[in-house]
Design a protein around this motif. Structure first.
Motif, mmCIF file in Angstrom:
data_model
loop_
_atom_site.group_PDB
_atom_site.id
_atom_site.type_symbol
_atom_site.label_atom_id
_atom_site.label_comp_id
_atom_site.label_asym_id
_atom_site.label_seq_id
_atom_site.Cartn_x
_atom_site.Cartn_y
_atom_site.Cartn_z
ATOM 1 N N ALA A 34 -23.646 13.455 -6.056
ATOM 2 C CA ALA A 34 -23.392 14.764 -5.465
ATOM 3 C C ALA A 34 -24.616 15.645 -5.620
ATOM 4 C CB ALA A 34 -22.189 15.429 -6.146
ATOM 5 N N SER A 35 -24.649 16.725 -4.865
ATOM 6 C CA SER A 35 -25.708 17.730 -5.003
ATOM 7 C C SER A 35 -27.025 17.196 -4.474
ATOM 8 C CB SER A 35 -25.824 18.162 -6.468
ATOM 9 O OG SER A 35 -26.846 19.107 -6.653
ATOM 10 N N LEU A 36 -28.142 17.832 -4.831
ATOM 11 C CA LEU A 36 -29.454 17.521 -4.301
ATOM 12 C C LEU A 36 -30.122 16.411 -5.091
ATOM 13 C CD1 LEU A 36 -30.802 21.125 -3.687
ATOM 14 C CD2 LEU A 36 -29.817 19.568 -1.998
ATOM 15 N N VAL A 37 -31.073 15.740 -4.422
ATOM 16 C CA VAL A 37 -31.842 14.690 -5.082
ATOM 17 C C VAL A 37 -32.593 15.277 -6.267
ATOM 18 C CG1 VAL A 37 -33.733 13.072 -4.790
ATOM 19 C CG2 VAL A 37 -32.120 13.413 -2.929
ATOM 20 N N GLY A 38 -32.537 14.572 -7.389
ATOM 21 C CA GLY A 38 -33.304 14.990 -8.551
ATOM 22 C C GLY A 38 -32.656 16.061 -9.380
ATOM 23 N N SER A 39 -31.462 16.505 -8.990
ATOM 24 C CA SER A 39 -30.795 17.541 -9.771
ATOM 25 C C SER A 39 -30.293 16.948 -11.076
ATOM 26 C CB SER A 39 -29.614 18.120 -8.970
ATOM 27 O OG SER A 39 -28.873 19.015 -9.760
ATOM 28 N N ALA A 40 -30.667 17.556 -12.175
ATOM 29 C CA ALA A 40 -30.325 17.004 -13.491
ATOM 30 C C ALA A 40 -28.823 16.970 -13.719
ATOM 31 C CB ALA A 40 -31.010 17.815 -14.585
ATOM 32 N N GLY A 41 -28.097 17.925 -13.151
ATOM 33 C CA GLY A 41 -26.661 17.983 -13.392
ATOM 34 C C GLY A 41 -25.826 17.369 -12.291
ATOM 35 N N ALA A 42 -26.426 16.574 -11.409
ATOM 36 C CA ALA A 42 -25.698 15.995 -10.284
ATOM 37 C C ALA A 42 -24.617 15.036 -10.778
ATOM 38 C CB ALA A 42 -26.656 15.272 -9.356
ATOM 39 N N VAL A 43 -23.410 15.159 -10.218
ATOM 40 C CA VAL A 43 -22.305 14.266 -10.555
ATOM 41 C C VAL A 43 -22.545 12.920 -9.889
ATOM 42 C CG1 VAL A 43 -19.826 13.890 -10.339
ATOM 43 C CG2 VAL A 43 -20.714 16.190 -10.767
ATOM 44 N N ARG A 44 -22.314 11.855 -10.640
ATOM 45 C CA ARG A 44 -22.472 10.504 -10.109
ATOM 46 C C ARG A 44 -21.169 9.733 -10.302
ATOM 47 N NH1 ARG A 44 -27.892 8.905 -9.244
ATOM 48 N NH2 ARG A 44 -29.340 10.581 -9.763
ATOM 49 N N LEU A 45 -20.827 8.943 -9.285
ATOM 50 C CA LEU A 45 -19.618 8.130 -9.332
ATOM 51 C C LEU A 45 -19.986 6.670 -9.100
ATOM 52 C CD1 LEU A 45 -17.251 10.270 -7.040
ATOM 53 C CD2 LEU A 45 -17.390 10.318 -9.545
ATOM 54 N N LEU A 46 -19.233 5.789 -9.746
ATOM 55 C CA LEU A 46 -19.320 4.354 -9.479
ATOM 56 C C LEU A 46 -18.030 3.957 -8.777
ATOM 57 C CD1 LEU A 46 -21.192 1.873 -10.008
ATOM 58 C CD2 LEU A 46 -19.627 1.297 -11.882
ATOM 59 N N ALA A 47 -18.152 3.356 -7.582
ATOM 60 C CA ALA A 47 -16.972 3.046 -6.773
ATOM 61 C C ALA A 47 -16.919 1.562 -6.448
ATOM 62 C CB ALA A 47 -16.996 3.862 -5.485
ATOM 63 N N TRP A 48 -15.710 0.996 -6.482
ATOM 64 C CA TRP A 48 -15.444 -0.362 -6.032
ATOM 65 C C TRP A 48 -14.578 -0.285 -4.793
ATOM 66 C CZ3 TRP A 48 -13.888 -3.451 -11.096
ATOM 67 C CH2 TRP A 48 -15.044 -3.662 -11.862
ATOM 68 N N GLN A 49 -14.903 -1.113 -3.815
ATOM 69 C CA GLN A 49 -14.149 -1.121 -2.554
ATOM 70 C C GLN A 49 -13.783 -2.546 -2.176
ATOM 71 O OE1 GLN A 49 -16.137 0.673 0.887
ATOM 72 N NE2 GLN A 49 -15.175 -0.851 2.213
ATOM 73 N N VAL A 50 -12.537 -2.745 -1.701
ATOM 74 C CA VAL A 50 -12.085 -4.055 -1.244
ATOM 75 C C VAL A 50 -11.053 -3.836 -0.139
ATOM 76 C CG1 VAL A 50 -10.177 -4.261 -2.900
ATOM 77 C CG2 VAL A 50 -11.292 -6.337 -2.016
ATOM 78 N N TYR A 51 -10.971 -4.796 0.788
ATOM 79 C CA TYR A 51 -9.972 -4.754 1.852
ATOM 80 C C TYR A 51 -8.767 -5.612 1.469
ATOM 81 C CZ TYR A 51 -13.745 -3.015 4.878
ATOM 82 O OH TYR A 51 -14.774 -2.299 5.427
ATOM 83 N N TRP A 52 -7.600 -5.152 1.871
ATOM 84 C CA TRP A 52 -6.359 -5.939 1.745
ATOM 85 C C TRP A 52 -5.881 -6.243 3.163
ATOM 86 C CZ3 TRP A 52 -1.335 -4.994 3.415
ATOM 87 C CH2 TRP A 52 -0.334 -5.808 2.866
ATOM 88 N N VAL A 53 -5.918 -7.517 3.555
ATOM 89 C CA VAL A 53 -5.559 -7.914 4.917
ATOM 90 C C VAL A 53 -4.635 -9.121 4.860
ATOM 91 C CG1 VAL A 53 -6.428 -8.581 7.190
ATOM 92 C CG2 VAL A 53 -7.837 -7.140 5.712
ATOM 93 N N ASN A 54 -3.448 -8.956 5.406
ATOM 94 C CA ASN A 54 -2.497 -10.075 5.459
ATOM 95 C C ASN A 54 -2.267 -10.675 4.077
ATOM 96 O OD1 ASN A 54 -0.740 -11.924 6.644
ATOM 97 N ND2 ASN A 54 -2.382 -13.358 7.186
ATOM 98 N N GLY A 55 -2.212 -9.819 3.054
ATOM 99 C CA GLY A 55 -1.964 -10.271 1.700
ATOM 100 C C GLY A 55 -3.182 -10.815 0.989
ATOM 101 N N ARG A 56 -4.361 -10.769 1.633
ATOM 102 C CA ARG A 56 -5.587 -11.272 1.028
ATOM 103 C C ARG A 56 -6.517 -10.121 0.667
ATOM 104 N NH1 ARG A 56 -6.933 -16.762 2.384
ATOM 105 N NH2 ARG A 56 -5.335 -17.749 3.667
ATOM 106 N N LEU A 57 -7.256 -10.284 -0.411
ATOM 107 C CA LEU A 57 -8.284 -9.321 -0.794
ATOM 108 C C LEU A 57 -9.635 -9.880 -0.376
ATOM 109 C CD1 LEU A 57 -6.998 -8.392 -4.367
ATOM 110 C CD2 LEU A 57 -6.854 -6.973 -2.316
ATOM 111 N N VAL A 58 -10.326 -9.170 0.517
ATOM 112 C CA VAL A 58 -11.612 -9.637 1.034
ATOM 113 C C VAL A 58 -12.611 -8.486 0.984
ATOM 114 C CG1 VAL A 58 -10.607 -11.404 2.511
ATOM 115 C CG2 VAL A 58 -10.982 -9.111 3.419
ATOM 116 N N THR A 59 -13.882 -8.830 0.901
ATOM 117 C CA THR A 59 -14.953 -7.828 0.840
ATOM 118 C C THR A 59 -15.681 -7.691 2.163
ATOM 119 O OG1 THR A 59 -15.269 -8.407 -1.483
ATOM 120 C CG2 THR A 59 -17.018 -7.135 -0.431
ATOM 121 N N SER A 60 -15.841 -8.792 2.878
ATOM 122 C CA SER A 60 -16.634 -8.826 4.104
ATOM 123 C C SER A 60 -15.909 -8.163 5.270
ATOM 124 C CB SER A 60 -16.964 -10.277 4.464
ATOM 125 O OG SER A 60 -17.409 -10.401 5.781
#
Length: 520
Positions: free
Chosen positions: A433-459
């Motif tokens: 979040a916020s501007l590049v190089g900002s010392a107090g910028a909030v950072r998040l680590l996110a995981w993403q996956v699809y659920w299709v027809n009962g399957r978990l896929v990434t592509s």
């Protein structure tokens, strides 16, 4: 009646042996455009609203002109329907069906163009199609495909610009596609990818090469140059714009000036490319000399071939109609089944001002959880009855859009999520979040996956394939995206451990919720 007044097939105008086949071709093309009118109108809409693909409006008139200029050469050929072309049209129809089932506009539009092109050999034969090889091939420039190249082109542009700035002695701090120099902040966004320049250059370059060269080697070389030149020119354009902004105190080469200078530079480069290419032009073939039929073409009318053609173009619509009536149209109700496990408790979402940019889901679940001092956010976007405006996999569906001024994706990769049923590969992204190089910028680590027809896929591709198979098997198109995220505090490793602990404890409840929603 005297002999001088008798009708003659040699009189100026359309040769007699061309009249019926040409009428059948026109009827076939009209029928294709009517049957696939939604796909055709979607293409036209993209041409009208997108600067990148506006050239598509010119492609059909150019193709007609290219065919017209060969009319005297074609007169000596004998049209005859081709069964093999109808078989190839069956493949194009299947591609359209699969693309329509999973709402992939690029696939349906490419398939429609293939049907239009293959209609020529199907009705007129391969000798005519080979004589019109370039005009028919040029039709594919009307298909608005190319956005998939944008992330890579943006990355190359950022790489070159940052390298050139450092070579010029200007210090640069870079994160993702954003960087900071002493005079200000810069971002490489969609307009900086150069995709517009590249597609325009290749389209015009291919036409120029065809009209000015007869040698296949020269044509291929010029097309290759028309690919490389706009890419390198865009790198130089980006670097020059940053330098102009830097040395002018950001008073020029920003805002509208940014685009104007870019197009001016591109126009000059392309004109130079064509001027140099024209020096090696070759004489054009004589378009008044007719071609002669080979292989004993008979010009016979084959009703069976034309009947098969009609069945091929109609069949996909019958399948779509049948599957649409079997589709569950009930609005989905999405809720997490049961309580959170292993000490996790419902809580406020971390970084409540951020949300995954997935467009028009049929239902959403967005909530937070906490265990001790480990906060986690959970987002589920559920999709049903997908179409062009509402679909799971789309170039507009991202964790953070390129145009987002508040958040940026500054890192991407893959990770292994310890799902209850076994390890599952997921996409991993670092968001800031916020501007590049900002010392107090909030950072998040996110995981993403699809659920299709009962399957978990990434592509994305596998998600589309499983979605198409699910619909063909009559199971509907229910699917979802699952995103879990947590703030990056002391280290990314600890953030990964937090996400792994949450998924391992609650992955089963998430899957149960999705299955329950699907059955409603």
């Amino acid at each position: 009646m005297s002999a001088s007044m008798a009708p003659s097939s040699s009189a100026p105008g359309l040769p007699a042996h061309w009249r019926r086949p040409l009428a059948l071709l026109v009827l076939t093309l009209v029928a294709l455009l009517l049957l696939y009118r939604e796909t055709a109108t979607a293409m036209v809409a993209i041409w009208l609203r997108s600067d990148t693909y506006a050239h598509g409006l010119l492609v059909p008139p150019i193709v007609l002109w290219l065919v017209w200029r060969q009319r005297h050469r074609l007169a000596g050929l004998v049209p005859e329907p081709s069964p093999m072309a109808v078989v190839l049209m069956l493949g194009a129809a299947l591609l359209w069906l699969l693309g329509d089932l999973v709402a992939v506009n690029a696939a349906t539009q490419l398939a429609l163009t293939m049907l239009v092109v293959l209609a020529v050999p199907a009705v007129l034969g391969w000798q005519v199609a080979l004589a019109l090889l370039f005009p028919l091939g040029f039709m594919f420039f009307a298909v608005p495909i190319g956005d998939f190249m944008m992330p890579r082109l943006m990355e190359w542009t950022a790489d070159f610009t940052v390298l050139a700035l450092r070579v010029s002695g200007i210090p640069v701090y870079r994160e993702g596609q954003q960087f900071v120099i002493p005079s200000g902040h810069w971002s490489v966004v969609e307009a900086c990818s150069g995709i517009r320049y590249l597609i325009a250059s290749v389209t015009v370059g291919a036409l120029f090469a065809y009209l000015n060269y007869r040698s296949a080697r020269r044509r291929a070389l010029f097309v290759l140059v028309s690919i490389l030149v706009p890419i390198v020119a865009n790198w130089l354009r980006a670097y020059i714009i940053v330098m102009l902004g830097h040395y002018s105190g950001n008073t020029i080469a920003t805002g509208v000036d940014h685009l104007i200078y870019g197009w001016m530079f591109f126009g000059i480069v392309i004109m130079l490319m064509f001027a140099i290419g024209a020096r090696w032009s070759e004489p054009s073939p004589d378009m008044t000399l007719p071609l002669t039929a080979t292989g004993g073409a008979s010009g016979r009318f084959r009703p069976a071939v034309l009947l098969a053609l009609a069945l091929v173009v109609l069949a996909p619509h019958g399948v779509v109609w049948g599957l649409a009536h079997a589709q569950n149209q009930t609005p989905p109700q999405l809720a997490l089944q049961g309580s959170l496990q292993d000490g996790w408790q419902m809580a406020e979402r971390p970084s409540p001002d951020w949300k995954p940019a997935f467009q028009n889901p049929s239902a959403e679940l967005f909530q937070g959880a906490v265990k001790g001092d480990q906060p986690v956010g959970l987002y589920i976007g559920y999709y049903r009855s997908q179409n062009a405006e509402r679909k799971l996999v789309s170039s507009s569906n991202q964790l953070v859009t390129y145009s987002d001024k508040d958040w940026a994706e500054v890192g991407a990769g893959t990770a292994s999520a310890p799902w209850p049923g076994g390890a599952v590969p997921v996409r991993q992204a670092e968001l800031r979040a916020s501007l590049v190089g900002s010392a107090g910028a909030v950072r998040l680590l996110a995981w993403q996956v699809y659920w299709v027809n009962g399957r978990l896929v990434t592509s994305d591709v596998l998600a589309k394939v499983h979605g198409a198979l699910s619909r063909l098997l009559g199971r509907g198109d229910d699917s979802a995206v699952v995103v879990v995220y947590t703030p990056i505090g002391e280290s990314a490793a600890r953030a990964q451990q937090t996400l792994a602990a949450f998924v391992q404890a609650n992955g089963q409840a998430i899957e149960a919720s999705l299955q329950q929603t699907r059955q409603r």
